[in-house]
Design an enzyme around this catalytic site. Structure first.
Site, PDB file in Angstrom:
ATOM      1  N   ASP A 189      32.472  33.977  67.030  1.00 36.76           N
ATOM      2  CA  ASP A 189      32.240  34.320  65.623  1.00 36.76           C
ATOM      3  C   ASP A 189      33.264  35.402  64.953  1.00 36.76           C
ATOM      4  O   ASP A 189      33.259  35.605  63.790  1.00 36.76           O
ATOM      5  CB  ASP A 189      30.836  34.593  65.300  1.00 36.76           C
ATOM      6  CG  ASP A 189      30.464  36.033  66.193  1.00 36.76           C
ATOM      7  OD1 ASP A 189      31.282  36.514  67.167  1.00 36.76           O
ATOM      8  OD2 ASP A 189      29.143  36.397  66.100  1.00 36.76           O
ATOM      9  N   SER A 192      31.027  50.383  67.036  1.00 40.07           N
ATOM     10  CA  SER A 192      30.886  49.048  67.952  1.00 40.07           C
ATOM     11  C   SER A 192      30.747  49.448  69.604  1.00 40.07           C
ATOM     12  O   SER A 192      30.694  50.424  70.034  1.00 40.07           O
ATOM     13  CB  SER A 192      32.406  48.746  67.796  1.00 40.07           C
ATOM     14  OG  SER A 192      32.962  47.854  69.084  1.00 40.07           O
TER      15      SER A 192
HETATM   16  C1  MIC Z   1      31.741  45.454  64.969  1.00 40.31           C
HETATM   17  O1  MIC Z   1      31.130  45.229  63.963  1.00 40.31           O
HETATM   18  O2  MIC Z   1      32.330  46.781  64.880  1.00 40.31           O
HETATM   19  C2  MIC Z   1      31.924  44.570  66.005  1.00 40.31           C
HETATM   20  C3  MIC Z   1      33.284  43.880  65.923  1.00 40.31           C
HETATM   21  O3  MIC Z   1      30.876  43.672  65.792  1.00 40.31           O
HETATM   22  C4  MIC Z   1      31.450  45.226  67.301  1.00 40.31           C
HETATM   23  C5  MIC Z   1      32.029  44.327  68.712  1.00 40.31           C
HETATM   24  C6  MIC Z   1      33.381  44.315  68.956  1.00 40.31           C
HETATM   25  O4  MIC Z   1      34.409  45.239  68.679  1.00 40.31           O
HETATM   26  O5  MIC Z   1      33.970  43.399  69.256  1.00 40.31           O
HETATM   27  C7  MIC Z   1      30.345  45.961  67.468  1.00 40.31           C
HETATM   28  O6  MIC Z   1      29.664  46.268  66.424  1.00 40.31           O
HETATM   29  O7  MIC Z   1      29.950  45.998  68.713  1.00 40.31           O
END
Ligand code: MIC
Ligand code: SF4
Length: 664
Positions: A88, A557
């Site tokens: 996604d 994240s």
């Molecule tokens: C985000 O909102 O920063 C992400 C991208 O969903 C991250 C995950 C990632 O870095 O792949 C998160 O929130 O953990």
């Protein structure tokens, strides 16, 4: 799913244990679900607990590493009740790398018994809430917004990929038992005020670090006024307070949602006991909340919309795991029906799931969105993580998302504001920040009793896995390995940063960098690039060293790349005033010492370029660091469990697993 006897809870364990737990008086809902899932019956605040995990989820940009790590554990099949792999985040497929990642994820899912949600099915948290979330269960996800499922009465926690891989292998998830903060909801929301405004109000009160090591547990008569997706908006963005997770009761509203999703049999009523004891409590009176907005560049920089009215707007983006449910997009469609958006605004809408899109299409509401001028983009994270739709130079963008860290949108000097769908529509129509109450008539939204359900884009695992080949493209590189911890660490302060450094600062998102998520040598070149473009080169030239930072270091994240890439460049320890939970766990998992100042004043006594020395002395809690540049002695704290210590000593969790120092 495949259960290895003795290594994991049998299928009915959770509910039976929960049934025991509910008879005991005086428990919070969090305690009930947790005590039904921990090996040691009474989980006490501050003690380490091993939480049995029912479900896991991964998404593509954290999932590739998580499955490479799972493969390195040599476990034949996942040992959870259900493990899901979503695609996604990065779906632009600019070249082969993205597409290769997707193919790897699909084949590895088939091999190890994981349900694969194909690209285009939707955003993991929205799809999970619709199709898989179950009251009373535990979920561990390699995405920080995993707590969204708390809207369904679950304990759902975000973690690094390695912790999720271990949970897939049947291991408990270890964490310090959080404090439980009760948020009592009363009253009813006024027209044009919605769930997003509630969580913005909470962020205003708690700030981006007020929830660290806490569970936000919602109670009170206001709960019943919110649908499950609205609860999901609130639990989703509880992450921005730094909370471990957030949880709502499971009640008749939950039941109605499950019935609508064709999952009536999965409903279990769950709530806190009337005499439950909480560590802290705050009251939120819905009738006092007005439309709110988070100003650049932090989700807690909250003001009333009316205070910033009139600022011209270039872009409005509606979607993300926070505000892309059918309820939200029905509201947007109703507000836009028969109107045209402003000429100066580009309006994008990314539905949270194929189910949301299909329901909007069938009801004709999709036409209202298209006719008003919306650009319908894929059911995915998209602009939220800088995958397309970067605003123009210096542009103002209003987004229904959850994070507005500087540069995350893809345009360094853009001004990103976070708002509700209602406030987003008001800006799209007028071309300026506008109090949505000026739109006058607040439409009444009715949710379908039965949603149109699309499960055709899930690939469910079969038992015929022996001939499945895991397909790895040339951009998927082996995981780096690291030697055990040395008894003395020395090196330069490679970088000194301030408070609230996010993982987007440490390792940015966007399509260019996210295409390298399965290639650590390449992605490491982008480490700290938004703050200091020369960091990676300098770290390599100096043979590694230390990072010094302020409060709430590593917020945001769950990406473990923000620990693994610095480790790859030789970072030995990170010394800060305080850490965000997931990032600290990721540092441990990759063998980097997470140190805090015993006296925060000492932060001012270390400069970038100073040479530091630290004797690791059995990883005791209180250690002494010598600043050889100034001769100063700095007392530092290393607050780790015995398991964490074993992990760090071994050079990281994978090395520890291989040495059989820690399970599995
Ligand atoms: C985000 O909102 O920063 C992400 C991208 O969903 C991250 C995950 C990632 O870095 O792949 C998160 O929130 O953990
Ligand atoms: Fe995706 Fe944005 Fe949600 Fe992260 S916060 S999961 S990038 S929609």
């Amino acid at each position: 799913m495949n259960l290895k006897s003795g290594s994991f809870i049998p299928v009915n364990y959770t509910i039976n244990r929960w049934a025991m737990a509910v008879t005991k008086m005086g428990s919070t809902l969090s305690e009930k679900i947790i005590s039904a899932h921990v090996a040691n019956a009474k989980a006490k605040f501050g003690e380490q607990i091993g939480l049995h995990i029912d479900h896991t989820l991964t998404q593509d940009s954290t999932g590739t590493l998580a499955y490479l790590e799972f493969q390195a554990m040599n476990v034949p099949k996942v040992r959870t009740k259900l493990s899901l792999s979503f695609v996604d985040h990065n779906m632009l497929q600019n070249d082969f790398r993205n597409a290769d990642d997707h193919r790897y994820l699909q084949s590895v899912a088939q091999k190890y018994g994981v349900v694969f949600s194909r690209p285009g099915t939707g955003i993991c948290h929205q799809v999970y809430l619709e199709r898989f979330a179950r009251p009373g269960y535990t979920l561990l996800g390699s995405d920080s917004h995993t707590p969204t499922a708390g809207g369904m009465g679950m304990i759902a926690i975000g973690a690094g990929g390695l912790d999720v891989a271990a949970a897939m292998a049947g291991e408990p998830f270890y964490l310090e038992m959080p404090q439980i903060l009760n948020i009592k909801l009363t009253g009813t929301l006024s027209p044009f005020v919605s769930a997003k405004d509630v969580i913005l109000e909470i962020l205003h009160k708690l700030t981006v670090k007020g929830g660290v090591n806490k569970i936000l547990e919602y109670t009170g008569p206001g709960v019943k006024t919110l649908t499950v997706p609205e609860r999901g908006t609130i639990t989703n963005m509880g992450t921005e307070t730094g909370a471990t997770t957030s949880v709502f009761p499971s009640d008749e509203v939950t039941q109605a949602f499950l019935v609508g999703q064709g999952r009536a049999d999965q409903h279990v009523p769950l709530q806190a006991d009337a005499d439950a004891k909480y560590n802290e409590a705050i009251d939120i009176d819905f009738s006092k909340i007005e439309p709110l907005i988070a100003l650049p560049h932090s989700p807690d920089n909250v003001k009333a919309v009316r205070e910033v009215e009139g600022t011209p707007v270039d872009q409005v983006c509606i979607g993300s795991c926070t505000n892309s449910s059918l309820r939200d997009l029905k509201m947007v469609a109703a507000l836009l029906k028969g109107k045209k958006i402003s000429e100066r605004v580009s309006l994008t809408i990314s539905p949270g799931s194929r189910q949301v899109l299909e329901n909007l299409a069938a009801s004709g509401e999709l036409v209202d969105l298209i006719r008003a001028g919306a650009r319908i983009i894929e059911n995915a994270c998209g602009p939220c993580i800088g995958i397309g739709q970067a605003p123009p130079s210096g542009g103002v963008s209003l987004r229904t998302f959850n994070r507005n860290f500087k540069g995350r949108s893809g345009t360094k000097d853009a001004q990103i504001y976070l708002v509700s769908p209602e406030t987003a529509v008001a800006a799209a129509l007028t071309g300026a920040i506008t109090d949505p109450r000026k739109l006058k008539e607040y439409p009444k939204i009715t949710m379908p009793e039965k949603f149109l359900i699309t499960d055709s884009m899930f690939i469910f695992p079969t038992t015929q896995t022996q001939n499945v080949n895991v397909i790895m493209g040339p951009n998927i590189k082996p995981l780096p390995t690291f030697p055990p911890l040395l008894t003395k660490l020395s090196g330069e302060v490679l970088l000194k940063v301030g408070d609230n450094i996010s993982t987007d600062d440490i390792l940015p998102g966007g399509s260019e960098v996210m295409a390298l998520r399965s290639n650590i040598p390449e992605i490491s070149k982008y480490t700290f690039r938004p703050i200091d473009a020369g960091f990676a080169q300098r770290a390599l030239e100096k043979g590694g060293g230390f990072i010094v930072g302020g409060e709430n270091y590593g917020q945001g994240s769950s990406r473990e790349h923000a620990a693994l890439a610095p480790k790859f460049l030789g970072v030995k320890a990170v010394l800060v005033k305080s850490f965000a939970r997931i990032h600290m766990a990721n540092l441990v998992n990759f063998g980097i010492l997470p140190l805090t100042f015993a006296d925060k004043e000492d932060y001012t006594h270390i400069a970038q370029g100073d040479l530091l020395e630290l004797a690791t002395s059995g990883l005791e809690k209180n250690l002494v660091m010598r600043n050889t540049a100034t001769g100063a002695i700095v007392s530092v704290v290393l607050d780790l469990s015995d398991l964490d210590k074993a992990t760090i000593m071994a050079g990281g969790k994978l090395a520890a697993i291989k040495q059989k120092q820690v399970h599995p």
